[in-house]
Motif scaffolding. Structure first.
Motif: not given
Length: 498
Positions: A486-494
Motif C-alpha cells: 500500500v503506497r502512501s498518498n498514491k492509491h486505494d487497495v481493495i
C-alpha cells in the motif's frame, strides 16, 4: 489549603440546620451533603415557594408546546382535568443549572418522543430567583425538586386505576441534564418499588463527583440507569460533567470529552459566535450540550449503533490502541438503550465508548467500525507514521464515505505488528463484502528529513479484520494485491473476504 478547608468547615457547620415540609420530609446540610473535599459549601435548600417547581404536561392529545398543561402535585384536580392518560408510560424531562422548563432542547425532546410513540411527557421547571441562581444553592435545591417529582409520581400512581400502565412504578422514566440528572436520582431513591428508568445526560460533576451515593445519582435509584458522559474534563479546564461511572450503563462518546464540532481552544470561538460573551458560553457549554443533542437524535433517527463494552482506558479505545468488542454486552446509546438491557448484578458500572462525527456537527449517530490492521514485515517495509482510511462496501455497490480510522497519535505503525483502529461513518445496507484501504504518510514537521518530499514510505498490509458493531458482524478481509503493498498518498487497495 488547610486554612481553606477550615473556613469551609466553619461555614458549613455554623449554618448547619434542617428544613422540613409535611409532604416532602426533612432536609439538612450535614454530612454527607457537607464534604470538605468535594462539597465544601453545604447550604440548606430554599423554600418550596422560592424554588417553585412546576410540571408542564404534553400528551398525544396536546403534543405541542402551545397546548401544554400545568399540573400541580398540591392540587389533584389538575391531574384529573388534564390530558394525563393512565394507559400510557410517563416521561419526566428535568433541566439543570441556570435553566428553565421552556428551553428549546426540552420542548424538542418532548416533541421527538411524542412523534415516535404515545407518552405522558412532563417538563419539570424550577425557578432562578435571585439567591437561588448560584451553583451551590441550586445543588441544594435539587433535593427539593427531586422530592416534588417523587410526590407527583406518588399521586399519579394512586390516581391511576389498578392494572393500568400508570399504576406501575416501572412505567416512569426520568430524563435529567446536568444537575437535573441528580434531581432524577433524588426522586428515584424515594420509590420502592423502583421507578423503571433514569437517563442522565452529562450529569453535573462539581459538588457530586465522588460524593456519597445519597448525594448523587446512583444505579440503585431506578431499575435501569443509563448515563451519557460528554464533558468529563476537569472543572479547571471548563469541564462541567461527571467522569465517575454511576449507572448500569455509562456511555462515553468520543471518550467522554472534547466532542467533535466543539471548539478545542477558546480563541477559535470567541469572535465567531457574535460576541465575546456568546463565544465564551459556547466554549464552556458545547461539550455538555452534546449529551442532550445525541439523546434527542437517538429518539428519531432510528440509528442502531451498537457500542462495544470496554473495561479499560476509554481514551485508548477512541484512539484505537486497545479495547475489545463484546457482542453479548453491547447496547445502543440513548433513548433505546433499555431495549437490550437485562438486569444483572454483574452489569453495574459498565463503561461503553463510541465515536460520533469527526468534523461536521450532525448527525451525531454513525455506524461504528473497529478494524484490526495487520502490518506485514518484508525486508523493505517502512514504519507507517500517518493516518489510516477505510471505506466499507457491499455487493450492491453501496459504500460508506472514506472514514478516518483513529490512529495512535505519535505512535507509528510498525511492520510485523497489528493495531486496532476505530471509526464512525454513514450507515448503509450491510453485510460488508469488501473494504477499500489507504493511508497518508505524515512526517514530523520539525524534522525536514521526514517530510514526504524526501521520502515516500511503503507499507504492507495483507489482512484486516473488521467488527461492524451496528449489526454485530465480524469479518476478515485480505488484500487483492499479492504482496499487500500500500503506497502512501498514491492509491486505494481493495480487500475482499479471505
Amino acid at each position: 489549603m488547610l486554612n481553606l478547608c477550615f473556613l469551609a468547615f466553619l461555614f458549613g457547620t455554623t449554618f448547619a440546620g434542617e428544613v422540613c415540609y409535611t409532604d416532602l420530609g426533612c432536609f439538612d446540610n450535614a454530612p454527607p451533603f457537607l464534604d470538605l473535599q468535594d462539597r465544601p459549601l453545604s447550604l440548606l435548600p430554599s423554600s418550596r415557594e422560592d424554588i417553585n417547581t412546576t410540571f408542564l404536561l404534553n400528551t398525544p392529545t396536546n403534543p405541542n408546546e402551545s397546548g401544554q398543561q400545568l399540573v400541580s402535585n398540591q392540587d389533584l384536580t389538575t391531574i384529573s382535568s388534564s390530558n394525563f392518560d393512565s394507559n400510557l408510560p410517563t416521561k419526566f424531562i428535568i433541566h439543570g443549572y441556570l435553566e428553565v422548563g421552556d428551553l428549546g432542547w426540552m420542548t424538542d425532546m418532548s416533541s421527538a418522543m411524542l412523534s415516535q410513540g404515545s407518552y405522558n411527557v412532563f417538563r419539570v421547571s424550577w425557578d432562578l430567583k435571585p439567591g437561588n441562581d448560584h451553583y451551590a444553592k441550586m445543588s441544594s435545591n435539587a433535593r427539593i425538586v427531586g422530592a416534588e417529582i417523587a410526590l407527583l409520581i406518588d399521586q399519579l400512581l394512586t390516581y391511576a386505576p389498578a392494572g393500568s400502565t400508570a399504576s406501575d412504578a416501572s412505567s416512569y422514566h426520568l430524563i435529567g441534564r446536568g444537575i437535573g440528572s441528580h434531581v432524577a436520582g433524588y426522586a428515584g431513591e424515594r420509590h420502592n418499588p423502583k421507578l423503571g428508568r433514569i437517563s442522565a445526560l452529562d450529569p453535573a460533576g462539581p459538588y457530586f463527583e465522588n460524593c456519597d451515593v445519597i448525594v448523587r445519582l446512583d444505579h440503585t435509584d431506578a431499575e435501569f440507569v443509563d448515563v451519557i458522559h460528554a464533558d468529563t474534563n476537569l472543572i479547571r479546564t471548563m469541564g462541567m460533567g461527571m467522569h465517575q461511572a454511576t449507572g448500569h450503563a455509562d456511555f462515553y462518546p468520543n471518550g467522554g470529552h472534547d466532542q467533535p464540532a466543539c471548539p478545542s481552544r477558546i480563541l477559535s470561538i470567541l469572535f465567531i459566535e457574535g460576541t465575546i460573551y456568546e463565544g465564551g458560553v459556547q466554549y464552556v457549554l458545547c461539550d455538555h450540550e452534546k449529551a442532550h443533542e445525541m439523546y434527542i437524535e437517538s429518539i428519531t433517527s432510528g440509528c442502531n449503533s451498537w457500542l462495544p463494552y470496554c473495561d479499560n482506558n476509554l481514551d485508548n479505545y477512541v484512539d484505537g490502541i486497545t479495547g475489545y468488542y463484546d457482542a453479548a454486552n453491547a447496547m445502543p446509546m440513548g433513548f433505546h438503550a433499555d431495549k437490550s438491557y437485562m438486569i444483572s448484578e454483574t452489569q453495574y458500572f459498565q463503561p461503553y465508548v463510541t465515536r460520533t462525527v469527526d468534523e461536521k456537527d450532525e448527525p451525531h449517530c454513525k455506524s461504528q467500525y473497529r478494524a484490526k490492521v495487520y502490518f506485514d514485515d518484508p525486508r523493505d517495509a517502512d514504519e507507517a507514521h500517518g493516518d489510516l482510511y477505510i471505506r466499507y462496501g457491499n455487493d450492491a455497490g453501496l459504500w460508506t464515505e472514506k472514514i478516518h480510522m483513529a490512529n495512535t497519535g505519535e505512535n507509528a505503525y510498525e511492520p510485523g505488528l497489528s493495531y486496532y483502529v476505530t471509526g464512525a461513518g454513514n450507515s448503509f445496507a450491510e453485510p460488508l463484502t469488501r473494504i477499500e484501504f489507504s493511508w497518508e504518510y505524515d512526517g514530523d514537521w520539525y524534522n525536514p528529513i521526514s517530510w514526504d518530499i524526501f521520502r515516500n514510505p511503503d507499507v504492507y498490509v495483507s489482512r484486516i479484520e473488521v467488527d461492524s458493531l451496528d449489526v454485530r458482524q465480524s469479518s476478515a478481509f485480505c488484500s487483492t494485491v499479492s504482496d499487500g503493498l500500500v503506497r502512501s498518498n498514491k492509491h486505494d487497495v481493495i480487500f475482499l473476504p479471505c
